[in-house]
Design a protein around this motif. Structure first.
Motif, PDB file in Angstrom:
ATOM      1  N   ARG A  66      15.573  16.210  28.852  1.00 28.94           N
ATOM      2  CA  ARG A  66      15.645  15.266  29.970  1.00 28.94           C
ATOM      3  C   ARG A  66      15.383  15.977  31.292  1.00 28.94           C
ATOM      4  O   ARG A  66      14.746  15.417  32.195  1.00 28.94           O
ATOM      5  N   VAL A  67      15.859  17.207  31.419  1.00 26.40           N
ATOM      6  CA  VAL A  67      15.575  17.995  32.621  1.00 26.40           C
ATOM      7  C   VAL A  67      14.070  18.183  32.784  1.00 26.40           C
ATOM      8  O   VAL A  67      13.506  17.971  33.864  1.00 26.40           O
ATOM      9  N   ALA A  68      13.406  18.578  31.708  1.00 27.07           N
ATOM     10  CA  ALA A  68      11.959  18.791  31.760  1.00 27.07           C
ATOM     11  C   ALA A  68      11.221  17.509  32.119  1.00 27.07           C
ATOM     12  O   ALA A  68      10.237  17.530  32.870  1.00 27.07           O
ATOM     13  N   ASN A  69      11.702  16.396  31.599  1.00 30.03           N
ATOM     14  CA  ASN A  69      11.051  15.111  31.871  1.00 30.03           C
ATOM     15  C   ASN A  69      11.274  14.630  33.299  1.00 30.03           C
ATOM     16  O   ASN A  69      10.622  13.681  33.750  1.00 30.03           O
ATOM     17  N   ASP A  70      12.189  15.291  34.023  1.00 30.73           N
ATOM     18  CA  ASP A  70      12.491  14.904  35.398  1.00 30.73           C
ATOM     19  C   ASP A  70      11.766  15.794  36.411  1.00 30.73           C
ATOM     20  O   ASP A  70      12.190  15.908  37.565  1.00 30.73           O
ATOM     21  N   GLY A  71      10.697  16.431  35.980  1.00 26.39           N
ATOM     22  CA  GLY A  71       9.862  17.179  36.913  1.00 26.39           C
ATOM     23  C   GLY A  71      10.270  18.619  37.138  1.00 26.39           C
ATOM     24  O   GLY A  71       9.797  19.256  38.084  1.00 26.39           O
ATOM     25  N   ILE A  72      11.127  19.153  36.282  1.00 27.35           N
ATOM     26  CA  ILE A  72      11.597  20.532  36.418  1.00 27.35           C
ATOM     27  C   ILE A  72      10.813  21.416  35.451  1.00 27.35           C
ATOM     28  O   ILE A  72      10.708  21.104  34.262  1.00 27.35           O
ATOM     29  N   SER A  73      10.282  22.540  35.962  1.00 26.58           N
ATOM     30  CA  SER A  73       9.422  23.369  35.117  1.00 26.58           C
ATOM     31  C   SER A  73       9.952  24.775  34.872  1.00 26.58           C
ATOM     32  O   SER A  73       9.390  25.504  34.059  1.00 26.58           O
ATOM     33  N   PHE A  74      11.018  25.179  35.577  1.00 27.82           N
ATOM     34  CA  PHE A  74      11.579  26.504  35.301  1.00 27.82           C
ATOM     35  C   PHE A  74      13.089  26.481  35.501  1.00 27.82           C
ATOM     36  O   PHE A  74      13.635  25.586  36.166  1.00 27.82           O
ATOM     37  N   ALA A  75      13.750  27.474  34.916  1.00 18.81           N
ATOM     38  CA  ALA A  75      15.203  27.569  35.035  1.00 18.81           C
ATOM     39  C   ALA A  75      15.622  29.029  35.103  1.00 18.81           C
ATOM     40  O   ALA A  75      15.155  29.854  34.305  1.00 18.81           O
ATOM     41  N   TYR A  76      16.475  29.326  36.061  1.00 12.33           N
ATOM     42  CA  TYR A  76      17.181  30.605  36.074  1.00 12.33           C
ATOM     43  C   TYR A  76      18.586  30.357  35.538  1.00 12.33           C
ATOM     44  O   TYR A  76      19.283  29.443  35.988  1.00 12.33           O
ATOM     45  N   ILE A  77      18.979  31.179  34.578  1.00  7.02           N
ATOM     46  CA  ILE A  77      20.213  30.965  33.841  1.00  7.02           C
ATOM     47  C   ILE A  77      21.127  32.169  34.045  1.00  7.02           C
ATOM     48  O   ILE A  77      20.695  33.316  33.872  1.00  7.02           O
ATOM     49  N   LYS A  78      22.367  31.899  34.421  1.00  9.34           N
ATOM     50  CA  LYS A  78      23.307  33.012  34.602  1.00  9.34           C
ATOM     51  C   LYS A  78      23.566  33.672  33.264  1.00  9.34           C
ATOM     52  O   LYS A  78      23.949  33.018  32.290  1.00  9.34           O
TER      53      LYS A  78
END
Length: 235
Positions: A64-76
């Motif tokens: 769902r995150v990807a489908n909302d226009g988000i293309s990268f993630a920094y993860i702690k």
């Protein structure tokens, strides 16, 4: 003599007026919060939106995150010399499976050596990260120690040298303003920056990631989350 209104009636009228004002103020606050939650910066050519997350976000639906226009993630990934975020592996795998590019960040504590912290980060993060490593330097949630600036910069240099040599990537610096005022990190180190500037695009040319919001609403994430914009200078 004119008849006076009972005191109780006057108090009731005052109470109604105060309540009405409170409702209006509350409604205005909700409108502002809603506008902030929905804020997304305008993207220039080649720029992309991403998140940074940790255990504070709980379980994330990455598709769902990807489908909302988000293309990268920094993860702690890690903190100090032995602490590992217990959602790191799940978030890493979930974001990757949803097609996002992933990177990891380390929260640098003032109570452990740079070598210990680098070792913790490197044994936790898979070697095939899409994005360069990042280090988070700030006072909130840090330990109570306050080393001398030269000592802190020495330990940070050990951390950066160790991580950069192991990964073959130049690390990113996320430095809280107050932290930098005390320790002079940005003047001492040339690495590119991840800059926090809420709803205002940074004016300098050093940043490669801009944290544009810390209360963004993104589908698949419960509650507000940090929203970031990646420059074409990264990564």
């Amino acid at each position: 003599m004119p008849r006076r209104r009972p005191a109780t009636r006057r108090l009731m009228q005052v109470g109604i007026a105060v309540a009405a004002i409170a409702v209006l103020v509350g409604a205005g606050w909700l409108v502002v919060r809603e506008r902030e939650a929905r804020y997304r910066p305008d993207l220039g050519p080649g720029e992309r939106l991403g998140l940074d997350v940790s255990h504070y976000q709980g379980v994330i639906d990455w598709q769902r995150v990807a489908n909302d226009g988000i293309s990268f993630a920094y993860i702690k990934a890690t903190e100090a010399g032995d602490w590992v975020d217990d959602t790191f592996a799940r978030n890493w795998e979930g974001a990757r499976a949803a097609g996002l590019e992933v990177g990891a960040y380390h929260f640098f504590t003032l109570c452990r050596t740079g070598g210990d912290q680098a070792a913790n980060f490197l044994r936790t993060v898979p070697p095939d990260a899409d994005l360069p490593p990042a280090v988070d330097l700030e006072f909130p949630m840090n330990c109570s120690a306050r080393p001398e600036p030269a000592a802190l910069r020495t330990e940070l240099a050990v951390f950066l040298d160790t991580v950069e040599q192991a990964t073959g990537r130049t690390a990113l610096l996320y430095v809280e303003d107050e932290f930098d005022e005390v320790y002079g990190v940005l003047d001492a180190f040339p690495q590119p920056t991840w800059e926090r500037s809420l709803r205002t695009r940074p004016s300098d040319s050093r940043w490669v990631i801009w944290q544009a919001s810390d209360t963004a609403r993104v589908d698949g994430v419960n509650g507000g989350v940090d929203l970031n914009l990646m420059s074409t200078r990264c990564c």
